[in-house]
Design a protein around this motif. Structure first.
Motif, PDB file in Angstrom:
ATOM      1  N   GLY A 201       9.217  -7.856   6.293  1.00  0.00           N
ATOM      2  CA  GLY A 201       8.088  -6.936   6.107  1.00  0.00           C
ATOM      3  C   GLY A 201       7.651  -6.369   7.444  1.00  0.00           C
ATOM      4  N   ARG A 202       7.599  -7.221   8.459  1.00  0.00           N
ATOM      5  CA  ARG A 202       7.205  -6.757   9.798  1.00  0.00           C
ATOM      6  C   ARG A 202       8.265  -5.815  10.383  1.00  0.00           C
TER       7      ARG A 202
ATOM      8  N   SER B 252      10.597  -4.002   8.972  1.00  0.00           N
ATOM      9  CA  SER B 252      10.806  -2.714   8.305  1.00  0.00           C
ATOM     10  C   SER B 252       9.748  -1.707   8.748  1.00  0.00           C
ATOM     11  N   LEU B 253       8.553  -2.181   9.078  1.00  0.00           N
ATOM     12  CA  LEU B 253       7.544  -1.269   9.627  1.00  0.00           C
ATOM     13  C   LEU B 253       7.766  -1.056  11.133  1.00  0.00           C
TER      14      LEU B 253
ATOM     15  N   LEU C 205       5.108   3.567   1.931  1.00  0.00           N
ATOM     16  CA  LEU C 205       6.100   2.503   1.717  1.00  0.00           C
ATOM     17  C   LEU C 205       6.759   2.678   0.356  1.00  0.00           C
TER      18      LEU C 205
ATOM     19  N   PHE D 205       4.371  -7.195   6.155  1.00  0.00           N
ATOM     20  CA  PHE D 205       4.175  -5.752   6.367  1.00  0.00           C
ATOM     21  C   PHE D 205       2.729  -5.468   6.784  1.00  0.00           C
TER      22      PHE D 205
END
Ligand code: ADP
Ligand code: MG
Length: 332
Positions: free
Chosen positions: A64-65, A67-68, A87, A107
């Motif tokens: 999640g982290r 991908s951002l 998203l 995220f």
């Protein structure tokens, strides 16, 4: 989890307040208003399972982290401030509630660290886990840093050790890692760089403030390829000094133990997400002082810009090897 339940979860876990935001998640469109004197920067990146990531060793929280992070890094590379995020998810049925909840928690943890607001997206079920993320950022009118400004005589810098992320991926793949292995690995920094890269947003802004930066981008495909982009866009040639390429001690130790060549990771390894930039001739010392005073980030001077085309590695006096576009192709 049903689409509606996931959107409810996302809404519950995200902050929705921003002075420019008129409508966040929950209607047909998001609405935000512009401020005079600012430009909008917009970037999007797609991450596809087994191409860009592997959930065998990548925990949902860190995915999640990351991908951002890779999107925030593009805003950093132009010295912008990230503001709003979209998203879009393709989710196979086998990813259960707890996996999705951890993904969203990761995220939103990074959203919060960078004071960004999630304003919408789309959620569908499908065969292959895919994240498509769009970030909107701002910069003062006409101040965003492009790839086009490098000139002969400029110095080339990178803001950290090269090749760590690619070496982390190598360890995960070759040593058949699972999520529990990554947590207790003997290569913590290499693994961290692969799983949880830090977008250099504040550094990008500070570099731009000095007024000494002529071109910038983030390293996603390896310095050989990414410097080639700057050189091609600026109409110049790049020289990298083979004996000045920075590497983390873990990289050298991994290579020593496995009979690998560190420079292969450092020049051609992808996904470091460090800022690569050029500095106007004669301004190097002033720039280094400004950054030492304002940020706690190590800068490495790794080469120079010349007239011509392409990128070479200088391996000794008068010895040069062409390395233009010798980059990283995504496959896991
Ligand atoms: P529509 O049919 O108009 O596309 P949706 O039911 O897909 O509406 O979405 C409803 C709301 O939830 C919209 O505001 C949309 O932007 C938001 N949304 C849907 N999926 C996501 C997601 N993955 N992340 C953030 N917001 C989402
Ligand atoms: Mg929709």
């Amino acid at each position: 989890m049903h689409e509606r339940d996931l959107i409810d979860l996302i809404q519950a876990k995200t902050v929705r307040k921003h002075n420019q935001l008129l409508q966040g998640i929950g209607d047909d469109c998001g609405i935000f208003t512009s401020l005079p004197g600012t430009d909008w920067l917009i970037t999007t990146d797609m991450l596809v399972e087994d191409v860009h990531f592997n959930t065998k060793w990548h925990s949902p929280f860190l995915l999640g982290r990351k991908s951002l992070a890779v999107n925030l890094s593009d805003i950093a590379a132009m010295a912008g401030s990230p503001k709003f995020v979209l998203l879009s998810l393709v989710i196979p049925k086998r990813y259960d509630n707890s996996w999705l909840t951890a993904y969203i928690e990761g995220f939103t943890s990074l959203l919060d660290e960078y004071n960004c607001v999630l304003i919408g997206g789309d959620t569908v079920s499908g065969e292959r886990l895919t994240f498509s993320i769009t970030v909107l950022g701002t910069a003062i009118h006409n101040t965003a840093v492009c790839r086009t400004g490098a000139s002969p005589g400029d110095s080339v810098y990178v803001a950290g050790h090269l090749g760590s992320a690619a070496a982390g991926l190598y360890v995960c793949k070759e040593q058949n890692y699972t999520i529990s292995d990554t947590e207790g690995s003997k290569w913590p920094e290499l693994i961290r760089c692969h799983l949880d890269p830090i977008p250099q947003v504040r550094l990008g802004q500070q570099l731009n403030k000095t007024g000494f930066i002529t071109a910038m981008q983030d390293i996603s495909d390896g310095v050989a390829t990414d410097l080639s982009h700057i050189c091609q866009k600026s109409g110049v040639a790049g020289v990298l000094w083979g004996d000045q390429i920075p590497g983390h001690p873990e990289l050298y130790e991994l290579c020593r133990q496995n009979n690998l060549e560190p420079l292969d990771f450092q020049l051609r390894g992808g996904e470091d997400y460090l800022l690569l930039f050029t500095v106007r001739r004669g301004c190097e010392k002033d720039l280094e002082k400004c950054i030492a005073d304002s940020c706690n980030t190590a800068l490495f001077r790794i080469g120079t810009i010349e007239e011509g085309r392409g990128v070479v590695l200088q391996t000794g006096p008068g010895e040069r090897i062409s390395i233009a576009y010798q980059g990283y192709e995504h496959t896991t």
